[in-house]
Each structure stands twice: as C-alpha cells, then as structure tokens.
Design a protein around this motif. Structure first.
Motif, PDB file in Angstrom:
ATOM      1  N   GLY A 174       1.505  -1.625  -7.097  1.00  0.00           N
ATOM      2  CA  GLY A 174       1.378  -1.516  -5.801  1.00  0.00           C
ATOM      3  C   GLY A 174       1.735  -3.005  -5.122  1.00  0.00           C
ATOM      4  O   GLY A 174       1.801  -4.096  -6.007  1.00  0.00           O
ATOM      5  N   SER A 182      -4.499  -2.131  -5.066  1.00  0.00           N
ATOM      6  CA  SER A 182      -4.644  -0.578  -5.666  1.00  0.00           C
ATOM      7  C   SER A 182      -5.471  -0.954  -7.038  1.00  0.00           C
ATOM      8  O   SER A 182      -6.153   0.069  -7.380  1.00  0.00           O
ATOM      9  CB  SER A 182      -3.060  -0.357  -6.222  1.00  0.00           C
ATOM     10  OG  SER A 182      -3.208   0.867  -7.052  1.00  0.00           O
ATOM     11  N   GLN A 216      -4.353   5.229  -5.720  1.00  0.00           N
ATOM     12  CA  GLN A 216      -3.219   5.661  -5.907  1.00  0.00           C
ATOM     13  C   GLN A 216      -2.268   5.740  -4.832  1.00  0.00           C
ATOM     14  O   GLN A 216      -1.048   5.468  -4.908  1.00  0.00           O
ATOM     15  CB  GLN A 216      -3.606   7.276  -6.290  1.00  0.00           C
ATOM     16  CG  GLN A 216      -4.127   7.324  -7.603  1.00  0.00           C
ATOM     17  CD  GLN A 216      -3.176   6.892  -8.780  1.00  0.00           C
ATOM     18  OE1 GLN A 216      -3.596   5.774  -9.479  1.00  0.00           O
ATOM     19  NE2 GLN A 216      -2.148   7.333  -9.182  1.00  0.00           N
ATOM     20  N   THR A 243      -0.390   2.745  -4.820  1.00  0.00           N
ATOM     21  CA  THR A 243       0.717   2.352  -5.716  1.00  0.00           C
ATOM     22  C   THR A 243       1.975   2.851  -4.997  1.00  0.00           C
ATOM     23  O   THR A 243       3.210   2.381  -5.412  1.00  0.00           O
ATOM     24  CB  THR A 243       0.408   3.143  -6.831  1.00  0.00           C
ATOM     25  OG1 THR A 243       0.395   4.558  -6.634  1.00  0.00           O
ATOM     26  CG2 THR A 243      -0.729   2.926  -7.521  1.00  0.00           C
ATOM     27  N   LYS A 244       1.811   3.577  -3.990  1.00  0.00           N
ATOM     28  CA  LYS A 244       3.186   4.065  -3.414  1.00  0.00           C
ATOM     29  C   LYS A 244       3.627   3.148  -1.963  1.00  0.00           C
ATOM     30  O   LYS A 244       4.536   3.464  -1.534  1.00  0.00           O
ATOM     31  CB  LYS A 244       3.101   5.726  -2.915  1.00  0.00           C
ATOM     32  CG  LYS A 244       2.599   6.212  -4.057  1.00  0.00           C
ATOM     33  CD  LYS A 244       2.221   7.697  -3.462  1.00  0.00           C
ATOM     34  CE  LYS A 244       1.945   8.770  -4.750  1.00  0.00           C
ATOM     35  NZ  LYS A 244       1.431  10.001  -4.424  1.00  0.00           N
ATOM     36  N   LYS A 287       4.649   0.002   0.325  1.00  0.00           N
ATOM     37  CA  LYS A 287       5.869  -0.803   0.156  1.00  0.00           C
ATOM     38  C   LYS A 287       5.158  -2.279   0.342  1.00  0.00           C
ATOM     39  O   LYS A 287       5.624  -3.403  -0.035  1.00  0.00           O
ATOM     40  CB  LYS A 287       6.863  -0.679   1.218  1.00  0.00           C
ATOM     41  CG  LYS A 287       7.537   0.805   0.885  1.00  0.00           C
ATOM     42  CD  LYS A 287       8.150   0.736  -0.455  1.00  0.00           C
ATOM     43  CE  LYS A 287       8.943   2.104  -0.905  1.00  0.00           C
ATOM     44  NZ  LYS A 287       9.520   2.064  -2.166  1.00  0.00           N
ATOM     45  N   SER A 326      -0.742   1.086   5.696  1.00  0.00           N
ATOM     46  CA  SER A 326      -0.991   1.263   4.412  1.00  0.00           C
ATOM     47  C   SER A 326      -2.395   1.701   4.092  1.00  0.00           C
ATOM     48  O   SER A 326      -2.737   2.490   3.398  1.00  0.00           O
ATOM     49  CB  SER A 326      -0.103   0.380   3.434  1.00  0.00           C
ATOM     50  OG  SER A 326      -0.852  -1.076   3.686  1.00  0.00           O
TER      51      SER A 326
END
Length: 580
Positions: A367, A432, A463, A466-467, A469, A475
């Motif tokens: 991440g 992360s 998790q 980790t996705k 940006k 986020s």
C-alpha cells in the motif's frame, strides 16, 4: 452465634436424595438394574456367567462411586448406603446373593477400610457363607494421612483401582482365591494423599467445617471430614510437590520405578484445575525419573462438592506391574472409569510446527506510504490512544462488571501496552503494514472475544489500504468502513445492538458527513459523535455480545466496548486536530 446457612442443592428432599440418585443412574444407563428396596445396582443378567462377580459399595455421596462403576470389566454390583453412611448388613447380603445367583464362580466383596463398612460388609459375608454362598471379602485402604492407625489407612480413591483390577481379572476367568490374592498384593503397593480447599455439606445441612480463604486442609477424607493439618494455600505446583513427596516416600519409590496415577476430583474441582494438577504430577515424577505409565483423572470417588483433590500412586513393581497395567487397560463398560485407549503412554514430546503459519505474503511493504511528517503524527496518535486505553482500565472494568466478566479494561490495557512496545521500534511508514501488525498484536496479546473483534477489524482495514492509491482522509474512511463490515460479518452485531459498533458507526457517519469541509472541524465533530454513540448504549437493549446473555437490569450503564472505542478514537482524533 449465628448458625451457618444450609448449602443449596438441587434435590427433592434430603431424605429421598440417595434413592432419587439411584433412580437417575438407571434412567441414564438402562443396561443397569436397580433393586430399589435394597439400594443395590447390578448389571442385568439372565444366565449364569460361571465366573467370579465383584461387589463394591459404601456410603453415598462419592459419585460416581459406586453405582457409576458398575459394568462389565469393573463391578458387577454396588450397594449404596446413606450419604457417607455404610449400608446395612441386609442390603449387602442381598447384593451378594443377587450376584451369586448369576455368577457361580463366587463373589469377591471389596470393603473400604472404615469401621461401619468393615462391620456391615463383614457380617453380610459371614451370613452368606453360612447360606452356602462362595464369597470372600477384601478390606482395602491406602491413605497416607491415616496409615499410622492400628487398622491401617482409610480407603480413598485407590478403592476404584481395586474395582478395575478385580473386574478385569473376573472377566479373564481368574478364580476367587487368585483374584483376592493379587488384589491384596496391589493394596501393599499403593498410597493416596490429598488436600481440600473447602468443605462439603450433607443434603439439608451447612458445611461440615470451615477453612480460611488462604488455607487448605492436608489429608482430608472422602466423608467430608477435615484433614490432619491446616496449611497455607500454595500454587498447584507447590501443592502437588508437597503431596507427592510424602506419597513417594511412603511407597519408597526410586528412580526407574513405574507407576499408575489416579488423580481424584473430590467433587468441586474444575477440569482446568485437574488438568494443571495432572501436568504438575507428571512433571514431578519425570524429574524423579519415575515412569508414569498411566494417569486416570476425574470424578472417581468424590466427597459431594468438596473442592480439592487426591493423588494415588500404584507402584507397578517388577513382580506384578505388567499384569496390573494389563488389567487397568482392559476394556470396561463402566461409565465412571476415565481410562481408555487415549490414556496409554506414548513416547515423544509435544512441539509446535511453527512453519505452518509462516507466510511471505506480508513481508514486503504494502500500500501507499506516509511522509516522514505524517509518520511521526501516526506514531504519536497511536501512542496516545494506547496510553489512554491503559489509563482507562478501571473505568472499563467497572462498565464491564455488570454484564460481562469485568475484564474489558484489563484486556484493552494489555493491547495498549503491547502497542506501546511495538511503537518503540517498528516502522510506521506503511499504514497497511502497521494495521496488519496491530491485528496480530490484538490476536496474540489481547486474546478472547475482544482480541478477535479488534484483530478482524484491523486486518480488514489493512487489506483496504493495500488497494488505496494515496493516504488521505478518504482512504482512512474506506479502511474504517471495511473494518466495521468485517466485525459485523463475523461478530454478528449491528448498530443499535449495544456494542462498540455503536461508537464506530456514529463516528464514521459524522466523519463522512464533514469530510468535504475543514479537516479540523471534521475531526472535532467526529470526536463528539463517538462520545455520543458510546453514551447512547446506556439506553439500548443488548442484542449481541456478552451483555445480551444477561437480564436488562445489569445493562444500565454504557457498554464497556463502546466506551473503549470512544477512548481511543478521542486520543487519535485530538492528536491529529492539535497539529492543524
């Protein structure tokens, strides 16, 4: 001086409890036959087995002794007296005659070494012989504490060993004289000693004696009698060592000897305690290089609800040891016997295969990363949250004491201290990875339900990152929402159920509502919402979590988990807001 209160028991009447108990034995195990007028329980028989039958018994209150030890391979019959009282001669004689009717090889009667049993069982045996019945008696006793008596030590849990040895020999076709001779040899090779932490009480009566909270009685008997010496409480290890030193000395055991161990629950000792006692017993004997061939642990010859235990060692000597071990391992249908295939000694130690849980999945940073400035802010806010959880221990314990087990503060304090230790050396560059590490800490250092909840939520948040940006307010919100979804999915709780989710959802909604405005304003409003969400749980009906298991009268304050979430959210939100 006020009279001690009568101990509560779930019975019908004190007068009927023995007969009601026997009715329950045969209701549960219909293969057994009750002879109610004589309080005798036997195996059901219709033809002559031609072999020897084994009869035991004595006072009631020693569950499962003796009715629960009736079955092929142990007792063929048992006669029950009143609670802690020897059965009358006529009842014992009936039991002998009933067994001889279907076992023409004769009857061996195991007699506990107590005056009442010696007299009543002995007279019944003599009457049976006059009537032409082939019968022999064997008086057994192995208590170290009373071994100096003229008649020898009292019969303790070791009496159950005789039931097993004699029952197995009878099944193998041994004759009456041989069974008696071998059993008498075994009596010379066993010894028992125990302690109790609290007294029992006869039905309808108060406790038989008193023990101070920090004391225990050494040498307590199985008829509710006090011991020979009061001692200060020790640890399980200290107590086991103290007992075994005397038993080993009494039997003159030495390095290289083999033993079978019986650890008897006197009635009020938990499985957890009994397992700890078993572990310490084996450790002590291993250190003495005395081979523990078998451990039989559990309710075997209790003293009603007495809290304590006895340890009996049977020395498996060179002359008879292999035979005795074979007899102990022989199958039996008696439901009260705790031995079996799983108790047979195995070589080899006990180890964990740590390679099973090793994973390379999270070794690399995952991440987006934080800038050095934001790393410091992340570290400071986490540390403040951990410190506040530690300081809130008493508050959270108090909130948890009414509807839980009063340890919420203790549990979260462990988490807080573990986080502080983690932050002293860990990198916080990748949220992360940090959230994943915190989920692992929650699992290992917190434990229990709270550890599971926090571990689930934090791993889901990890998790989510980790996705992502970038590391921004959006986020963090996505990670927050992922955590709540995971907790709901596996924990089963939703907003309004009086759990930590009421704090988390209320705060998340406020954060989302104010996200597009001034960040400091959004953080302040989120903090207020978290506090409001926690306070609202005081008026909610618990529909999930431990609080849902108790009456609503116990849940009149805030939920401890909800307040804990408000505590650490406040610490994090104010730490960030103070920098803006």
């Amino acid at each position: 001086m006020s009279r001690k209160p009568i101990t509560k028991k779930i019975i019908n009447t004190a007068e009927s409890c023995v007969d009601d108990n026997l009715r329950g034995v045969v209701a549960t195990y219909p293969q057994l036959q009750l002879h109610p007028k004589h309080r005798v329980v036997t195996v059901r028989s219709t033809v002559d087995s031609k072999r020897v039958a084994v009869l035991g018994g004595g006072g009631s209150g020693h569950e499962p002794f003796a009715g629960g030890l009736v079955g092929s391979g142990m007792l063929d019959g048992a006669v029950a007296g009143g609670v802690f009282a020897s059965p009358p001669t006529g009842h014992v004689l009936y039991g002998i005659a009933q067994l001889y009717k279907y076992n023409s090889g004769g009857v061996i009667v195991i007699i506990g070494n107590y005056t009442g049993d010696r007299l009543n069982f002995g007279k019944a045996i003599e009457k049976a012989k006059i009537a032409g019945i082939k019968v022999e008696g064997l008086i057994v006793g192995e208590d170290v504490a009373s071994s100096h008596n003229k008649t020898g030590g009292r019969s303790m849990c070791g009496e159950v060993f005789f039931y097993k040895l004699c029952g197995a020999m009878a099944n193998k076709g041994y004759d009456l004289d041989t069974i008696r001779r071998i059993a008498a040899e075994a009596n010379k090779s066993m010894a028992t000693l125990g302690v109790c932490l609290s007294a029992c009480s006869l039905p309808g009566q108060p406790p038989l004696f008193e023990i101070a909270d920090d004391e225990m009685e050494l040498g307590a008997g199985v008829h509710g009698e006090a011991g020979i010496k009061k001692m200060k409480m020790g640890t399980a290890k200290e107590t086991v060592v103290m007992i075994l030193e005397q038993v080993v000395a009494h039997l003159k055991l030495k390095s290289g000897d083999r033993v079978a161990v019986m650890i008897d629950n006197l009635g009020g000792t938990s499985f957890m305690e009994m397992n700890i006692i078993s572990a310490e017993t084996k450790s002590y004997l291993d250190c003495k290089k005395i081979t523990v061939e078998r451990i039989f642990s559990g309710h075997l010859k209790t003293s009603l609800e007495m809290h304590g235990f006895q340890i009996c060692l049977l020395h498996l000597n060179k002359e008879h040891g292999d035979l005795w071990l074979e007899l102990l391992d022989a199958p039996t249908a008696a439901v009260g016997w705790t031995g079996g295939e799983a108790s047979v000694r195995r070589e080899g130690g006990h180890i964990d295969d740590d390679t099973l849980l090793q994973s390379d999945a999270r070794k690399a940073a995952a991440g987006p990363a934080l800038s050095p400035k934001h790393q410091e802010l992340f570290r400071v806010s986490l540390a403040k949250a951990a410190e506040d959880l530690v300081r809130s221990e008493k508050l959270l314990n108090r909130l948890d004491s009414g509807c839980g087990d009063g340890d919420c503060g203790i549990t979260l304090k462990k988490f807080g201290l573990a986080i502080l230790s983690y932050l002293s050396a860990a990198s916080v560059q990748n949220p992360s990875d940090v959230l994943w590490d915190l989920s692992e800490i929650a699992e290992t250092d917190m434990g229990g339900t709270s550890g599971g909840i926090y571990s689930l939520g934090l791993s889901a948040a990890s998790q989510a990152f980790t996705k992502a940006k970038t590391v921004d307010a959006s986020s963090w919100l996505q990670a927050w929402e992922a955590a709540m979804r995971a907790i709901t999915k596996y924990g089963g709780a939703e907003p309004g159920d009086r759990t930590m989710l009421d704090t988390l959802y209320t705060a998340a909604a406020a954060f989302k509502q104010h996200l597009g405005k001034d960040l400091k304003h959004a953080l302040v409003q989120t903090d207020k919402a978290a506090d409001k969400g926690a306070k609202a749980t005081a008026n909610m009906v618990a529909r999930a979590g431990r609080a849902s298991y108790v009456a609503s009268g116990y849940t009149q304050d805030e939920d401890a988990g909800a307040r804990a979430a408000a505590v650490w959210l406040h610490a994090i939100l104010t730490s960030i807001a103070d920098t803006l």
